[in-house]
Design a protein around this motif. Structure first.
Motif, PDB file in Angstrom:
ATOM      1  N   ASP A  28       0.830  -1.209   0.000  1.00 45.81           N
ATOM      2  CA  ASP A  28       0.000   0.000   0.000  1.00 45.81           C
ATOM      3  C   ASP A  28       0.861   1.255   0.000  1.00 45.81           C
ATOM      4  N   ALA A  30       0.921   3.653   1.978  1.00 43.83           N
ATOM      5  CA  ALA A  30       1.408   4.002   3.307  1.00 43.83           C
ATOM      6  C   ALA A  30       2.770   3.372   3.586  1.00 43.83           C
ATOM      7  N   LEU A  33       5.271   5.915   2.688  1.00 46.32           N
ATOM      8  CA  LEU A  33       5.228   7.022   3.640  1.00 46.32           C
ATOM      9  C   LEU A  33       5.886   6.630   4.959  1.00 46.32           C
TER      10      LEU A  33
END
Length: 136
Positions: A28, A30, A33
């Protein structure tokens, strides 16, 4: 400590298959990040002697997928120095990618690497750590 515009820190990481979240062994967004958060923490320790806090992202661009089996390189660079804040730019590049069509452990070095994610963010350091920094 090195607090100057242009200072950067880079991390490399293999993306394990246990982190795949979607079909096609995709992780994903994320995931990238989280890697940006880790490299920002490392950068802040080098520049301010403190782990810092991420105040927020001003932009995030997902340009290409990150997949299980990739080797990813993430870089954080200082773009602005305030009294207690630092603006950072981030890039995540895929350097190597699994090639399962050639065999279960086959992989390729990508030349050129794939720019997967770009972002800009602001981190904040406590007053004690920010002593002697440039004005905002």
């Amino acid at each position: 400590m090195t607090l100057e515009v242009g200072f950067s820190v880079t991390h490399r990481r293999y993306v394990p298959y246990s982190h795949a979240h979607y079909g096609g062994d995709l992780v994903d967004g994320a995931y990238g990040l989280a890697l940006f958060g880790d490299v920002a923490t490392d950068l802040a320790i080098h520049t301010d002697g403190d782990e810092s806090l991420l105040a927020g992202y001003s932009s995030v661009e997902f340009l290409a997928p990150i997949q299980a089996g990739d080797v990813v390189e993430v870089t954080a660079s200082v773009t602005r120095i305030g009294t207690r804040s630092r603006d950072l730019s981030f890039e995540a590049r895929v350097l190597c990618r699994a090639a399962p069509e050639r065999g279960p452990s086959a992989a390729d070095v990508l030349d050129p690497p794939i720019l997967a994610t770009k972002a800009s963010a602001t981190i904040v350091v406590p007053p004690k750590a920010a002593g002697g920094s440039a004005p905002a």
